[in-house]
Design a protein around this motif. Sequence first.
Motif, PDB file in Angstrom:
ATOM      1  N   UNK A 159       2.475   3.015   2.893  1.00 20.50           N
ATOM      2  CA  UNK A 159       2.183   3.845   1.691  1.00 20.50           C
ATOM      3  C   UNK A 159       0.536   4.393   1.929  1.00 20.50           C
ATOM      4  N   UNK A 160       0.018   3.488   2.316  1.00 26.33           N
ATOM      5  CA  UNK A 160      -1.665   3.776   2.613  1.00 26.33           C
ATOM      6  C   UNK A 160      -1.845   3.661   3.879  1.00 26.33           C
ATOM      7  N   UNK A 161      -2.180   4.850   4.810  1.00 28.40           N
ATOM      8  CA  UNK A 161      -2.574   4.863   5.994  1.00 28.40           C
ATOM      9  C   UNK A 161      -3.959   5.544   6.213  1.00 28.40           C
ATOM     10  N   UNK A 162      -4.595   5.200   7.347  1.00 27.29           N
ATOM     11  CA  UNK A 162      -5.769   5.779   7.682  1.00 27.29           C
ATOM     12  C   UNK A 162      -5.598   6.210   9.016  1.00 27.29           C
TER      13      UNK A 162
END
Lengths: 762, 284, 242
Positions: free
Chosen positions: C132-135
């Motif tokens: 869901x949260x990616x960099x």
Amino acid sequence: MSFDPVNRRTFLKLMGVSGSGLFLTLQGCGNASLEEGRETVMSYIDPEDFVIPGEEVWYATTCHQCPAACGLHARVREGRVRKLEGNPASPINHGRLCAMGQAGLQLHYHPDRIPQPLARIDNRLQPVSWDQAKTRLHKILAKAAENPQRFALLSGEVGGHLEKLMDALVQTIGGPSRYVYEPLSQKIWHSATQSALGITSPRLQLAQAQMVLSFGADFLGPWQSAVHFAAEYGRFRTEPRGSLIQVEPRMSLTGANADWWLPIRPQTEAWLALGLAHLLASENKAIALPDAISQALAQYDIDSVSKITDLPTDSIRRLASALRTRTPSLILAGGPADGQVDGSQMVLASWLLNYLLGNLDKTITHAGDSPFAELETRIGSTAALQKLSEHMPALDTLFIYQSNPVYSAPDFLQLAAGLEKVRNTVVFASTLDETAELADLVIPLRSSLEEWGSRVPAYSPDQGLLQLQQPVMQALYPQHVASGDLLLQLLTQLDKAYQQWPDFYAYVRTDLMKYREQARPDKQPNPWKLPAVMTPPTYKPVMLEQAFSTDQLDEAFWEHTVAAGLLQLPTQQRSLRMQPQVPTIKPVTADQNFPFTLIPFPQLGLYDGRHANLSWLQEMPDQITTIVWDSWAEIHPETAARLKVKTGDIVEIRSTHGSIKVKIFEFNGIHPEAVAIPMGQGHSRGRYAAGVGVNPVKILAPVFERDTGELALYATRVQINPTREQDSLVKLAGSDSQHKRRLVRTINIKAPDFSHPEGSAS
Amino acid sequence: MTIKNMIENWAQFRKSGQVGDEYYDHADYRWGMVIDLDTCIGCNACVTACYAENNLPVVGKERFGRGLGMHWIRIERYWQTGEEGEKKTRYPEQGAQYIPMMCQQCEQAPCEPVCPVAATYHTPDGLNAQVYNRCIGSRYCSNNCPYKVRYFNFYSYSETWASPLEQQLNPDISVRDKGVMEKCTFCVQRLRRAKNDAKNENRLVEDGEVQTACQQSCPTQAIVFGNLADADSRVSRMWKKHNMAYGHREDDKQQKTERGYRVLEELNTEPSVIYLERIRDENI
Amino acid sequence: MDAHASVRVRIVSDSSASRVTAYLNVGRFSTDLRLLILVLCFTSWSPQQVLAEAPAQPIEFPHDVHTNAEDNAGNAINCLYCHSYARRSSVAGIPTLAKCMGCHRYVATDKERIQQLTRYWEQGKPIPWKKVHDLPDFVYFTHERHVQHFVFQQGQSVQQVCGYCHGDVKTMTVAEKRRPLTMGWCLKCHQQFQDNPVDVPRPVADWHINATDQSLKAVMPADTAHAEPLRKAPSDCWECHK
């Protein structure tokens, strides 16, 4: 107590990202991120407490890249090993690691690793299932057991519990035939040292010496234990600075670091050693030599030695006077000096010099008697291969374990032809090399980072050392059977007694338990040193002192040993005794048709050729010439001028037993009567190795060391025939000269006691 | 350099700061190195360690021949050729002259002011940083580097990691693709980790707590690395003993035992790497 | 002086063969880099806005049931109980299956989602959760440092600290992205604390969530000797660009 290593270690599913190539465009600053919603992030199922995604875990194990058996710390992230570093607790390498050791990673992840067993079907090697392969293997073994005289096992230096099982297999079958072959064998050195000192491997304390005189022993390179001696060398140069003199026909890495490098006529090192002994003995009345020896030495007078060795009398005198004034010193012999017909004599001469100079018990000390007698590494030899090739016509079954003799043996042994006549050749290998290619059955091996094992290093400063090897990650090919497990299975087929061990892990663990009492800190004269803190300290071993206060001795001892990566037991050191022996060397008669001596030298890199398929090492510049990805023939510029060839010209190097074509490299650091070609290239198999360079070992002539029957590696005479072809050599160095930029600055000093102001490096 | 600093001091940034610039005044770290050429044996352990640590690609023979090798640290090897009053002999009697050459992390780095996009800049730790995703591949920095230690990805080298070799890649550092300049970072990923660990414990990184990959592997321990801002660190003590400091000139040398020098010192690049002279015993 | 600059980086992501090529096409570039920063960072978002559709997860995990005590029979599990790596690793981690099963061997075993979970456990298969949260892969971000600082050194509430970047997760079922996680967005906070010790970011409305948990009673105070640098947020490029 669980014996199941997989459960114990709990190598769990990887937390990683999967998915194939995504190509996204970020326009300015949109909110679209890269892999959100597309990539998968796996969770662990039930990991050990210390396994944390994003955090590294370090495991202690043992390096298998050469026989030195350095201790390793393997850095594991997300279930995969990423980096190898030295184990600071290991007295072999003190936390350091050479290029070959670093490249162990590439062997582990090598794209050429065989994914499943191969069997010869319709005269072609074809993939078969593990079940089929095992059935076939057991059948072959059953047949071999019926006719033990027609079975043989060939391996490289193995050591430890695997060695024990291999011996057991050969004994159980009942055949006489276990062959241990190592192309860069130290057999000559070991055997001569045994006859001089009564032990095969004394401790060589470079750091204690004021001067080291080495006859061809490339101790900073692949001589015996590169990292160990390099660490010793670091101390040798600092406290106070010792001086190094290297005498050899072709400059080795050690020679390149010498204060004084002397080029000697090839195959005459022993004359110089005995000439020096004569000079020293005639002046030193303190150490009396038996008359027989003094008389024998008399013939090595300085003028004839100078004539034979092509060294000026002045140089020999300077050498002798340096040896006299700088004590204690250390005299070593190896490489081109002992790979001769008189190799043993050369080694004996070096011990004689050490004896005369009073170095025994100062720079050369007893390394203790090994408490691991039955686990000791059997020193490989080249004579073993010679014997095997004679034995081959009488063989039905041949097992070859982690050895590539078809590549590394000289052509005159005609090994490939011999192999084809053996009905069942089973090769245990990790990649399909030149030997495996001729096999009837190829059993793929796990990498050394995937299996349990143990090793008693052949050279160790203290013989009470056992290096332990543990799997640091889940096997890349989980169906591959670990070598030890496979051997146990084979043994169980022949002898049900081996059923008591469910697997090799259990075998090693049970066996090591017998050392538990000896390892108790209160039983040791020098209490057990806990392993140095790993960087960073992730896996904290059970403190042994605490462990012994609990009642879980077995578990604590084992945990401690595994975490430390080694087991060190107290040994008794004795003083050394030496009986000087009468030297008997014979001059080499030169055949004028073959005016040069071939020096097929190993490098710290490709080694004997086993690392040629590792791209890091192929692209690592040779330490002397800085050439990459190639073979070359070093000759002195004077020789080149005489032959009217220059760097890059292709010449034919011909011996009585074959010829190879190779590019010339003009180099000052070689005697004009020698031609040197690096070992390791000239493979026909391997994606990074095939088709690169030539293998100089192929054209060696059948010349053997007199006392041991070992192949005299540096005694082949060759001729150099120019061709009209040319090619370029790729090297790092653009220039030999610094062009007055003073990049490397040298100060020449006169005093022998110059010490580094900052003191010890360690 | 912080982003804010960089923007506000763009003009000054282009000039490259003075030594002892207030920019660094508050910094707790200034990373520096000492390489002892008397114990360096030229064995290449550091080179391979760097390949393993920093995801360096293997370029192959042909590209290596064109000078495209991506070795962040390389061992240069010279011979006594008779220049500069050296003896010219028939044989190299004093052996080879080895020097490990990597980014010198210059205080007055020639590469920094020429970058058109500020992809290379100086960190407050004294590192010469390279921000890969900022780099546009102008190669000005490499052309301006007197040590030739910046390496440009002329190609995409993904074939280096033929499967499963890519599983070895260090996840703490990017794999650089075609069009990006790269160079030695003093293993910044290790520094980052050490600083992080130290911060968790409310302290500074201790001497010896962090090692660069080359230093870690060196069999003779010829490489010493540490924090020059800490006067008690081993590297500081060695700099001091050899009378080395930023702004040091060769003429400042007072005794023969002060073996420290900096390569191409006359260019005033103020490297953070000092070398100790190689010694040869002439008295044999 | 305008120029077009095209920034291209291709990253082989850790441990898998997946590759991502990101093209940052920077429209205008001038000697004043302020513009570049603006272009890179300008995003309009409100703290409550959902920035990306929540991906379909293999199990529709209800964060609200686990964490929102007010609505759900007293379940107020601390974020760090399940995402236990966040305080000691760069990644927060998905809880191990063993951890889920620790409760769900006994709790709510009649629910379809729990039976799904149990099937994974029994087969020994990891659940293929979607990110869901990616960099971007060239960014180094560590949960550990943020959690250590705000939670263990400053004593802010865990929900609030996680909420700075993840929004008010206790109101979600499966996690949704509520913050842009772009460089400019990170710098909003990091620039505030370049000259001042790191504290509560402002404007409050952008960062605060309605945290319901208690903060730690005892916190580790910052060491005065090195207080300054340790208490400021780094905004040096190399702190995050790897």
